[in-house]
Scaffold this motif. Sequence first.
Motif, PDB file in Angstrom:
ATOM      1  N   GLN A 128     -42.871  24.750 -21.159  1.00  0.00           N
ATOM      2  CA  GLN A 128     -42.361  23.983 -22.304  1.00  0.00           C
ATOM      3  C   GLN A 128     -41.297  24.735 -23.109  1.00  0.00           C
ATOM      4  N   ILE A 129     -41.055  26.007 -22.772  1.00  0.00           N
ATOM      5  CA  ILE A 129     -40.052  26.768 -23.519  1.00  0.00           C
ATOM      6  C   ILE A 129     -38.679  26.164 -23.253  1.00  0.00           C
ATOM      7  N   GLU A 130     -37.946  25.937 -24.329  1.00  0.00           N
ATOM      8  CA  GLU A 130     -36.606  25.358 -24.202  1.00  0.00           C
ATOM      9  C   GLU A 130     -35.642  26.394 -23.641  1.00  0.00           C
ATOM     10  N   VAL A 131     -34.912  25.996 -22.620  1.00  0.00           N
ATOM     11  CA  VAL A 131     -33.880  26.843 -22.011  1.00  0.00           C
ATOM     12  C   VAL A 131     -32.548  26.426 -22.625  1.00  0.00           C
ATOM     13  N   GLN A 132     -31.966  27.338 -23.437  1.00  0.00           N
ATOM     14  CA  GLN A 132     -30.771  26.987 -24.191  1.00  0.00           C
ATOM     15  C   GLN A 132     -29.503  27.680 -23.706  1.00  0.00           C
ATOM     16  N   THR A 133     -29.650  28.822 -23.047  1.00  0.00           N
ATOM     17  CA  THR A 133     -28.475  29.623 -22.682  1.00  0.00           C
ATOM     18  C   THR A 133     -28.571  30.045 -21.222  1.00  0.00           C
ATOM     19  N   ASP A 134     -27.498  30.643 -20.720  1.00  0.00           N
ATOM     20  CA  ASP A 134     -27.534  31.185 -19.361  1.00  0.00           C
ATOM     21  C   ASP A 134     -28.584  32.283 -19.241  1.00  0.00           C
ATOM     22  N   ALA A 135     -28.711  33.115 -20.275  1.00  0.00           N
ATOM     23  CA  ALA A 135     -29.726  34.171 -20.252  1.00  0.00           C
ATOM     24  C   ALA A 135     -31.125  33.562 -20.195  1.00  0.00           C
ATOM     25  N   ASP A 136     -31.338  32.490 -20.943  1.00  0.00           N
ATOM     26  CA  ASP A 136     -32.624  31.786 -20.893  1.00  0.00           C
ATOM     27  C   ASP A 136     -32.883  31.254 -19.486  1.00  0.00           C
ATOM     28  N   ARG A 137     -31.869  30.662 -18.885  1.00  0.00           N
ATOM     29  CA  ARG A 137     -32.011  30.094 -17.544  1.00  0.00           C
ATOM     30  C   ARG A 137     -32.382  31.189 -16.544  1.00  0.00           C
ATOM     31  N   LYS A 138     -31.719  32.345 -16.637  1.00  0.00           N
ATOM     32  CA  LYS A 138     -32.015  33.450 -15.721  1.00  0.00           C
ATOM     33  C   LYS A 138     -33.439  33.960 -15.926  1.00  0.00           C
ATOM     34  N   ALA A 139     -33.870  34.055 -17.177  1.00  0.00           N
ATOM     35  CA  ALA A 139     -35.233  34.507 -17.458  1.00  0.00           C
ATOM     36  C   ALA A 139     -36.251  33.488 -16.952  1.00  0.00           C
ATOM     37  N   ASP A 140     -35.976  32.212 -17.154  1.00  0.00           N
ATOM     38  CA  ASP A 140     -36.861  31.149 -16.680  1.00  0.00           C
ATOM     39  C   ASP A 140     -36.978  31.195 -15.153  1.00  0.00           C
ATOM     40  N   GLU A 141     -35.867  31.357 -14.475  1.00  0.00           N
ATOM     41  CA  GLU A 141     -35.877  31.440 -13.012  1.00  0.00           C
ATOM     42  C   GLU A 141     -36.631  32.679 -12.542  1.00  0.00           C
ATOM     43  N   ALA A 142     -36.448  33.796 -13.242  1.00  0.00           N
ATOM     44  CA  ALA A 142     -37.151  35.027 -12.874  1.00  0.00           C
ATOM     45  C   ALA A 142     -38.656  34.858 -13.059  1.00  0.00           C
ATOM     46  N   PHE A 143     -39.055  34.183 -14.144  1.00  0.00           N
ATOM     47  CA  PHE A 143     -40.489  33.980 -14.365  1.00  0.00           C
ATOM     48  C   PHE A 143     -41.059  33.020 -13.332  1.00  0.00           C
ATOM     49  N   ASP A 144     -40.297  32.005 -12.949  1.00  0.00           N
ATOM     50  CA  ASP A 144     -40.745  31.101 -11.887  1.00  0.00           C
ATOM     51  C   ASP A 144     -40.939  31.860 -10.575  1.00  0.00           C
ATOM     52  N   ALA A 145     -40.008  32.757 -10.243  1.00  0.00           N
ATOM     53  CA  ALA A 145     -40.117  33.559  -9.014  1.00  0.00           C
ATOM     54  C   ALA A 145     -41.325  34.490  -9.087  1.00  0.00           C
ATOM     55  N   TYR A 146     -41.563  35.052 -10.252  1.00  0.00           N
ATOM     56  CA  TYR A 146     -42.709  35.937 -10.463  1.00  0.00           C
ATOM     57  C   TYR A 146     -44.019  35.172 -10.265  1.00  0.00           C
ATOM     58  N   ARG A 147     -44.110  33.994 -10.872  1.00  0.00           N
ATOM     59  CA  ARG A 147     -45.330  33.189 -10.727  1.00  0.00           C
ATOM     60  C   ARG A 147     -45.528  32.735  -9.287  1.00  0.00           C
ATOM     61  N   ALA A 148     -44.446  32.424  -8.584  1.00  0.00           N
ATOM     62  CA  ALA A 148     -44.552  32.036  -7.170  1.00  0.00           C
ATOM     63  C   ALA A 148     -45.055  33.216  -6.334  1.00  0.00           C
ATOM     64  N   ALA A 149     -44.593  34.413  -6.645  1.00  0.00           N
ATOM     65  CA  ALA A 149     -45.049  35.608  -5.918  1.00  0.00           C
ATOM     66  C   ALA A 149     -46.532  35.856  -6.181  1.00  0.00           C
ATOM     67  N   ILE A 150     -46.959  35.667  -7.411  1.00  0.00           N
ATOM     68  CA  ILE A 150     -48.380  35.830  -7.739  1.00  0.00           C
ATOM     69  C   ILE A 150     -49.217  34.786  -6.997  1.00  0.00           C
ATOM     70  N   ALA A 151     -48.737  33.564  -6.965  1.00  0.00           N
ATOM     71  CA  ALA A 151     -49.472  32.496  -6.265  1.00  0.00           C
ATOM     72  C   ALA A 151     -49.607  32.820  -4.775  1.00  0.00           C
ATOM     73  N   ALA A 152     -48.550  33.345  -4.178  1.00  0.00           N
ATOM     74  CA  ALA A 152     -48.600  33.714  -2.759  1.00  0.00           C
ATOM     75  C   ALA A 152     -49.577  34.864  -2.543  1.00  0.00           C
ATOM     76  N   LEU A 153     -49.569  35.834  -3.444  1.00  0.00           N
ATOM     77  CA  LEU A 153     -50.498  36.959  -3.347  1.00  0.00           C
ATOM     78  C   LEU A 153     -51.942  36.473  -3.491  1.00  0.00           C
ATOM     79  N   ASP A 154     -52.178  35.613  -4.467  1.00  0.00           N
ATOM     80  CA  ASP A 154     -53.524  35.067  -4.664  1.00  0.00           C
ATOM     81  C   ASP A 154     -53.997  34.295  -3.429  1.00  0.00           C
ATOM     82  N   GLU A 155     -53.126  33.502  -2.860  1.00  0.00           N
ATOM     83  CA  GLU A 155     -53.488  32.723  -1.670  1.00  0.00           C
ATOM     84  C   GLU A 155     -53.879  33.658  -0.524  1.00  0.00           C
TER      85      GLU A 155
END
Length: 162
Positions: free
Chosen positions: A91-118
Motif C-alpha cells: 500500500q506504500i505510495e510510489v511517487q518517484t523513481d527512487a521509490d519505484r526502484k526500492a519497491d522493485e527491490a523489495f518485491d525481488a527480496y520477498r520473491a527470493a524469500i518465498a522461493a527459499l521458504d518453498e
Amino acid sequence: MSTMTRKPMAAAALLLVLTGCGDGGDEKGDDAPEPTGPTYVETANRLCEELIDDVVPITGDSAPVPDRARYVANRTALAPVYEEFDGELDQIEVQTDADRKADEAFDAYRAAIAALDEEWDTKVEQLTEEEWSRAYGKALDEFFGSPARQGLLATGIECPAR
C-alpha cells in the motif's frame, strides 16, 4: 517597433523567465508533482521496525537456526504476520523513481524469500535433524549475501525480520 513598445515587451519577457513561466518545463522534463510525505524507503523501514515487535515473540530474540519442528511452528505462526506486513508494504505510495526502484527491490527480496521458504518446506521432511541444521544455516548465510538482499540494502531498506 518603437523603443517605447520594446521596453514593456522586454520587461514582460524577463518577468516570465524570472517567474518560471515560458517554455513550460525544466531541463529534466519533470512534469510530475513534487512528492509529498515520507518516501517509500522511510515508510518501508518504519514498517520493518514495527515488524520486529511482531516476529521476535514468535522466533525469539536473535533467532538461531531453528530445529525442524520449530521451523514448521514458526512458519505457521509467522504466515499471518507476514501476510499483513506484505499488504501494508504493497500500500506504500510510489511517487518517484527512487521509490519505484526500492519497491522493485523489495518485491525481488520477498520473491527470493518465498522461493527459499518453498525449498525448505520440502527439505524439512527430507533431511535428518543434523543435516537440517547444517544445510539451513548454510542457506541462510548464502541468502544474506544474495543479490536480492544486497539489492534491498542498496536502496537503504533494512528489514531483518522479513
